[in-house]
Design a protein around this motif. Sequence first.
Motif, short mmCIF file in Angstrom:
data_model
loop_
_atom_site.label_atom_id
_atom_site.label_comp_id
_atom_site.label_asym_id
_atom_site.label_seq_id
_atom_site.Cartn_x
_atom_site.Cartn_y
_atom_site.Cartn_z
N ILE A 1 0.86 -1.19 0.00
CA ILE A 1 0.00 0.00 0.00
C ILE A 1 0.89 1.24 0.00
CG2 ILE A 1 -1.76 1.32 1.23
CD1 ILE A 1 -2.93 -1.23 2.29
N LEU A 2 0.75 2.06 -1.03
CA LEU A 2 1.48 3.33 -1.07
C LEU A 2 0.49 4.45 -0.84
CD1 LEU A 2 3.82 3.01 -4.19
CD2 LEU A 2 4.51 3.09 -1.78
N ASN A 3 0.96 5.53 -0.19
CA ASN A 3 0.08 6.68 0.06
C ASN A 3 0.91 7.95 -0.09
OD1 ASN A 3 -1.33 8.14 3.08
ND2 ASN A 3 -2.01 8.37 0.98
N SER A 4 0.63 8.68 -1.15
CA SER A 4 1.42 9.87 -1.45
C SER A 4 0.52 10.95 -2.03
CB SER A 4 2.52 9.51 -2.46
OG SER A 4 3.16 10.63 -2.97
N PRO A 5 0.54 12.18 -1.46
CA PRO A 5 1.13 12.57 -0.19
C PRO A 5 0.51 11.79 0.96
CG PRO A 5 0.36 14.50 -1.43
CD PRO A 5 -0.15 13.31 -2.13
N THR B 1 -2.33 2.12 -4.60
CA THR B 1 -1.83 3.45 -4.33
C THR B 1 -2.99 4.37 -3.95
OG1 THR B 1 -0.71 5.38 -5.26
CG2 THR B 1 -1.66 3.87 -6.84
N ASP B 2 -2.89 4.93 -2.77
CA ASP B 2 -3.92 5.80 -2.21
C ASP B 2 -3.51 7.24 -2.51
OD1 ASP B 2 -5.43 7.45 -0.58
OD2 ASP B 2 -5.41 6.10 1.14
N ASP B 3 -4.17 7.81 -3.52
CA ASP B 3 -3.79 9.14 -4.02
C ASP B 3 -4.74 10.23 -3.53
OD1 ASP B 3 -1.97 7.56 -5.34
OD2 ASP B 3 -2.70 7.97 -7.37
N MET B 4 -5.38 10.00 -2.41
CA MET B 4 -6.38 10.91 -1.86
C MET B 4 -5.95 12.38 -1.79
SD MET B 4 -9.33 10.65 -0.56
CE MET B 4 -10.49 9.38 -0.77
N TYR B 5 -4.66 12.59 -1.50
CA TYR B 5 -4.19 13.98 -1.28
C TYR B 5 -3.45 14.53 -2.50
CZ TYR B 5 -5.52 13.12 3.54
OH TYR B 5 -6.24 12.83 4.66
N GLU B 6 -3.67 13.90 -3.65
CA GLU B 6 -2.99 14.30 -4.90
C GLU B 6 -2.99 15.80 -5.13
OE1 GLU B 6 -5.04 12.68 -8.34
OE2 GLU B 6 -3.57 13.55 -9.71
N HIS B 7 -4.10 16.45 -4.81
CA HIS B 7 -4.23 17.87 -5.17
C HIS B 7 -3.78 18.82 -4.08
CE1 HIS B 7 -5.89 17.23 -9.06
NE2 HIS B 7 -6.78 16.39 -8.57
N ILE B 8 -3.32 18.27 -2.97
CA ILE B 8 -2.88 19.17 -1.89
C ILE B 8 -1.37 19.02 -1.79
CG2 ILE B 8 -3.23 19.88 0.50
CD1 ILE B 8 -6.02 18.46 0.28
N LEU B 9 -0.66 19.78 -2.64
CA LEU B 9 0.80 19.70 -2.77
C LEU B 9 1.38 21.11 -2.73
CD1 LEU B 9 1.17 16.98 -5.53
CD2 LEU B 9 2.24 16.90 -3.26
N TYR B 10 2.63 21.20 -2.29
CA TYR B 10 3.23 22.53 -2.08
C TYR B 10 4.53 22.70 -2.84
CZ TYR B 10 0.03 21.73 1.76
OH TYR B 10 -1.07 21.42 2.49
N ASP B 11 4.95 23.97 -2.92
CA ASP B 11 6.25 24.34 -3.49
C ASP B 11 6.43 23.76 -4.89
OD1 ASP B 11 6.82 25.46 -0.94
OD2 ASP B 11 7.47 23.49 -0.21
N GLY B 12 5.33 23.66 -5.66
CA GLY B 12 5.42 23.20 -7.05
C GLY B 12 5.76 21.72 -7.20
N TYR C 1 3.39 15.97 -9.11
CA TYR C 1 2.75 14.74 -8.68
C TYR C 1 3.00 13.59 -9.65
CZ TYR C 1 -0.42 11.50 -6.65
OH TYR C 1 -0.91 10.38 -6.05
N ALA C 2 3.19 12.41 -9.11
CA ALA C 2 3.31 11.20 -9.95
C ALA C 2 2.65 10.05 -9.22
CB ALA C 2 4.78 10.88 -10.18
N THR C 3 2.04 9.15 -9.99
CA THR C 3 1.44 7.95 -9.39
C THR C 3 2.06 6.73 -10.09
OG1 THR C 3 -0.64 6.94 -8.69
CG2 THR C 3 -0.65 7.92 -10.90
N THR D 1 9.40 19.54 7.15
CA THR D 1 8.45 20.27 6.28
C THR D 1 7.81 19.30 5.29
OG1 THR D 1 9.84 22.22 6.46
CG2 THR D 1 8.23 22.22 4.67
N PRO D 2 6.49 19.11 5.37
CA PRO D 2 5.84 18.15 4.46
C PRO D 2 5.69 18.71 3.04
CG PRO D 2 4.35 18.86 6.23
CD PRO D 2 5.54 19.71 6.32
N ASP D 3 5.57 17.77 2.08
CA ASP D 3 5.37 18.15 0.67
C ASP D 3 3.90 18.39 0.35
OD1 ASP D 3 8.13 17.46 -0.02
OD2 ASP D 3 7.49 15.37 0.24
N GLY D 4 3.00 17.78 1.11
CA GLY D 4 1.58 17.89 0.78
C GLY D 4 0.69 17.41 1.91
N ALA D 5 -0.60 17.16 1.58
CA ALA D 5 -1.66 16.85 2.55
C ALA D 5 -1.79 18.00 3.56
CB ALA D 5 -1.44 15.51 3.22
#
Length: 402
Positions: free
Chosen positions: A171-175, A205-216, A219-221, A321-325
């Motif tokens: 199971i992958l989860n990103s962010p 792959t759990d891509d729930m937070y795909e659209h909540i990303l920072y600093d440009g 995204y990749a799945t 510092t997180p990348d997203g979510a």
Amino acid sequence: MSSFTESETLKRVKPSPTLAVTAKARELARQGKKVISLGAGEPDFDTPENICDAAIKAIKRGETRYTDVDGILELKQAIVDKFKRENGLEYKTSQVHVAPGGKPVIYNAMMASLNPGDEVIVPAPYWVSYPDMVLLAGGTPVVAIGEMETGFKLRPETLEAAITPKTKWLILNSPSNPSGAAYTADELRALGEVLKRHPQVWVLTDDMYEHILYDGFQYATIAQVVPELYDRTLTMNGVSKAYSMTGWRIGYCAGPEGLIKAMGKIESQSTSNPCSIAQWAAVEALNGPQDFIPQRAAVFQKRRDLVVAMLNNAKGVTCPTPDGAFYVYPSIAGCIGKQAPSGKIIDSDETFASELLQTEEVAVVHGAAFGLSPFFRISYATSEAVLTEACSRIQRFCASLK
Ligand SMILES: Cc1ncc(COP(=O)(O)O)c(C=O)c1O
């Protein structure tokens, strides 16, 4: 009369600790305490108006009956279009499954595929529900640690070491919930190299937070960047977080037809179908304007920066510092062994969280719930004013430890 006893399967499962923290905070608030709850994982924004309007129109049109079990065709087509547009992934509508939330999508996938003894690799820190859903479905969760030093991400060597002939899923989860860590395309390719050597392992792959990303962050799945895995990858997503629709309960996924068919069988004997009205709202969410998504992400990024800065100023706390979510996952290694104002020794992140709640009335979730200690998780899906007050209280609490 005999008293109730839980099934053997259920005895192995714990209730969701994040929901438990929220309930405890609510209880203290009812007693008149000024509790700040940073436990819940949902955006504080409203569902956009065009989506609400689509739901109202659906009711007025009479879309109020049972639907196709795993989603109406219009929603499946909107999902196919989304995967093509945003992820460069080609699916047919027969490869799509819709369920009442992202959580049931994962549950259906586990129920459809696991036999007793099958192992599922769950990288830690993990979303609290993964191991318990695996247990409910009769499988065995195998935790593989992603250390703070490697950005909380699973390294290829750790993955290789966790795989056995019994491994059924990774199971992958990103962010990630709880760390906010996101995998780059290269990091996914490196994991893909390992997976290519083990054809028995499927990827959810759990891509729930795909659209909540920072600093440009780009995204990749995994099915997109490692096409060799397409035939054994279930790409899961939902409208809950990106479209602020947690209460509507719509999640979806796409993957190999055989698995999708099996998941539909489970839905047909459990929920029957996701809410008809919510499905029409989700059609509008996916096909309608998307411009509010980056605007909301920008608001989250400001909050992230505020929280990271303030927590790094709390004694004994280190906050990456997180990348997203919308979570941070700070380490409290520097607080362990110290004494709280109550006299209690902070011997674990669980004690840290309960002392923080008692002393400063801030509710956070302890790291052990996510499989990696000593940390805690904060959801920053709330206003800057509330976050500033909460982080000041955390700073004060940490300063009071002796
Ligand atoms: C990583 C992750 N996956 C899935 C979900 C479930 O989403 P839903 O509310 O659509 O069931 C959540 C919700 O917190 C989550 O954090």
